[in-house]
Write an enzyme that holds these catalytic residues in place. Structure first.
Site, short mmCIF file in Angstrom:
data_model
loop_
_atom_site.label_atom_id
_atom_site.label_comp_id
_atom_site.label_asym_id
_atom_site.label_seq_id
_atom_site.Cartn_x
_atom_site.Cartn_y
_atom_site.Cartn_z
N GLU A 1 12.60 2.55 14.07
CA GLU A 1 11.62 3.42 13.46
C GLU A 1 10.35 3.49 14.44
O GLU A 1 10.39 2.85 15.34
CB GLU A 1 11.20 3.46 12.16
CG GLU A 1 10.54 2.15 11.84
CD GLU A 1 10.22 1.88 10.17
OE1 GLU A 1 10.06 2.68 9.67
OE2 GLU A 1 10.16 0.72 9.87
N LEU B 1 11.15 1.46 6.97
CA LEU B 1 10.50 1.85 5.91
C LEU B 1 11.40 2.85 5.52
O LEU B 1 11.29 3.86 6.29
CB LEU B 1 9.26 2.19 6.02
CG LEU B 1 8.33 2.48 4.70
CD1 LEU B 1 8.25 1.31 3.61
CD2 LEU B 1 7.15 3.34 5.01
N HIS C 1 -1.23 -21.02 0.05
CA HIS C 1 0.05 -20.12 0.25
C HIS C 1 0.45 -19.65 -1.09
O HIS C 1 1.07 -18.80 -1.35
CB HIS C 1 0.72 -20.95 1.24
CG HIS C 1 0.35 -20.89 2.38
ND1 HIS C 1 -0.82 -21.34 3.03
CD2 HIS C 1 0.69 -20.27 3.81
CE1 HIS C 1 -0.89 -21.14 4.27
NE2 HIS C 1 -0.07 -20.35 4.69
N LYS D 1 6.50 -1.85 1.92
CA LYS D 1 5.37 -1.32 2.58
C LYS D 1 4.17 -2.13 2.29
O LYS D 1 3.18 -2.12 1.72
CB LYS D 1 5.05 0.03 1.89
CG LYS D 1 4.22 1.09 2.80
CD LYS D 1 4.37 2.46 2.39
CE LYS D 1 2.97 3.46 3.56
NZ LYS D 1 3.04 3.29 4.76
N ARG E 1 8.00 4.03 -4.78
CA ARG E 1 8.04 3.22 -3.78
C ARG E 1 7.23 2.09 -3.91
O ARG E 1 7.45 0.83 -3.41
CB ARG E 1 7.76 3.89 -2.37
CG ARG E 1 8.23 3.01 -1.07
CD ARG E 1 8.18 3.78 0.13
NE ARG E 1 6.97 4.44 0.54
CZ ARG E 1 6.61 5.31 1.33
NH1 ARG E 1 7.69 5.62 2.34
NH2 ARG E 1 5.61 5.86 1.64
N TYR F 1 0.74 -1.27 0.21
CA TYR F 1 0.15 -0.11 -0.04
C TYR F 1 0.88 1.18 0.06
O TYR F 1 2.05 1.14 0.07
CB TYR F 1 -0.98 0.05 1.23
CG TYR F 1 -0.18 0.26 2.51
CD1 TYR F 1 0.72 -0.32 3.13
CD2 TYR F 1 -0.43 1.61 3.14
CE1 TYR F 1 1.13 -0.25 4.36
CE2 TYR F 1 0.16 1.93 4.38
CZ TYR F 1 0.98 0.89 4.93
OH TYR F 1 1.70 1.32 6.15
N1 PMP Z 1 7.76 3.81 8.82
C1 PMP Z 1 6.61 3.05 8.93
C2 PMP Z 1 6.59 1.66 9.37
C3 PMP Z 1 5.53 3.55 8.35
O1 PMP Z 1 4.36 3.00 8.43
C4 PMP Z 1 5.63 4.94 7.79
C5 PMP Z 1 4.07 5.81 7.29
N2 PMP Z 1 3.75 5.11 6.12
C6 PMP Z 1 6.75 5.80 8.07
C7 PMP Z 1 7.61 5.10 8.31
C8 PMP Z 1 6.81 7.07 7.30
O2 PMP Z 1 6.72 7.08 5.86
P1 PMP Z 1 6.44 8.28 4.74
O3 PMP Z 1 7.21 9.42 5.36
O4 PMP Z 1 6.30 7.69 3.54
O5 PMP Z 1 4.77 8.40 5.34
#
Ligand code: PMP
Length: 286
Positions: free
Chosen positions: A178, A202, A100, A145, A50, A31
């Site tokens: 993160e 991410l 699966h 993602k 991405r 997503y």
């Molecule tokens: N890390 C994770 C795990 C996330 O879900 C997100 C939000 N999508 C982010 C970082 C921040 O990413 P972005 O700056 O692209 O929103």
């Protein structure tokens, strides 16, 4: 609410999927969430690139070209005409009897897109928010993602249960990675520290932009994994994401960060980030 589903624009109540949809049964999909600021998309190209990278990692064949999905996003925007909102875009491996293994033959992926209202947490952006630390229990490809978000859901729920905004994830043997849905930054002895692009995080779109802003400001940056102790002793901590922009974190695990108020580096980067959003919205080429 208007939903784009596999080529059609439907009313929310008409948009339905079979029970053996692979997103539902296996979280077998990816997503994106992109910002609509002042009625226009922000960095949609970066989000679509991405999405392509995520798809390639999961060996998921995207059923559209970037230009086609961009046209869908623009059409949703034209119909909804929001000022401040987000686009949710999801692609899964489609519908097939539960197994699966990838579906044999040419099962088309399921594509869902819709626009959702967003709000700004003005108070949090000005005065800072609180966070907790949580063990990072996710898989080894956090750079994808994926809609498989269970550990993120649990971490964010634990934060909510403690009455705080975000859970900062700490991976055993690695360090601070993160947030549950944000990238985490700290400022230590004048240097900005954030986890490096890797399989452990991410690569946030806002992370990329803020990195460019730190370079423009000639702020020293270290892309490395900080320890939990370094986090607790940081002068400043902040988070970034598409819908949270640049938000100071002034308390972690009940302890104040710095003097417990947003720090100057955080607020400067927030100011620059918000200026950039305004510039993009006023059609000035960045
Ligand atoms: N890390 C994770 C795990 C996330 O879900 C997100 C939000 N999508 C982010 C970082 C921040 O990413 P972005 O700056 O692209 O929103």
């Amino acid at each position: 609410m208007l939903i784009y589903l596999n080529g059609e624009y439907l009313d929310y109540s008409e948009a339905k999927l079979p029970v053996d949809e692979r997103g539902l049964q296996f979280a077998d999909g990816i997503y994106e969430v992109a910002l609509i600021w002042d009625g226009r998309y922000v960095d949609l190209d970066r989000h679509l690139q991405r999405l392509e990278r995520s798809a390639a990692t999961l060996e998921l064949r995207l059923p559209f070209m970037q230009s086609e999905i961009r046209a869908v996003a623009e059409e949703l925007l034209r119909r909804a005409q929001p000022r401040l909102a987000s686009l949710y875009l999801q692609v899964t491996r489609g519908v097939a009897p539960r197994d699966h293994r990838f579906p044999a033959g040419t099962v088309p992926p399921t594509v869902i897109a819709y626009i959702k209202d967003a709000t700004i947490d003005q108070e949090g952006m000005e005065n800072g928010v609180a966070a907790i630390t949580e063990p990072d229990l996710r898989w080894l490809r956090c750079d994808v993602k994926s809609v498989s978000l269970l550990p993120n859901v649990l971490a964010r729920q634990h934060a909510a249960a403690r009455g705080v905004r975000e859970a900062i994830l700490v991976r055993a043997g690695i360090g601070v990675t993160e947030g549950s849905a944000t990238n985490i930054w700290m400022v230590r002895h004048g240097s900005v520290v954030t986890a490096p692009e890797s399989n452990w995080i991410l690569s946030g779109i806002v992370r990329g932009v803020v990195m460019e802003l730190t370079n423009a400001e000639r702020l020293p940056v270290a892309e490395r994994f900080a320890t939990q102790e370094e986090l607790m002793q940081a002068d400043e901590v902040f988070l970034t994401s598409t819908t949270s922009f640049v938000t100071p974190i002034v308390q972690v695990d009940g302890r104040s960060i710095g003097d417990g108020t947003p720090g100057p580096v955080t607020m400067r980067l927030q100011e620059l980030y918000m200026e950039r959003l305004s510039r993009l919205a006023s059609h000035v080429v960045d």
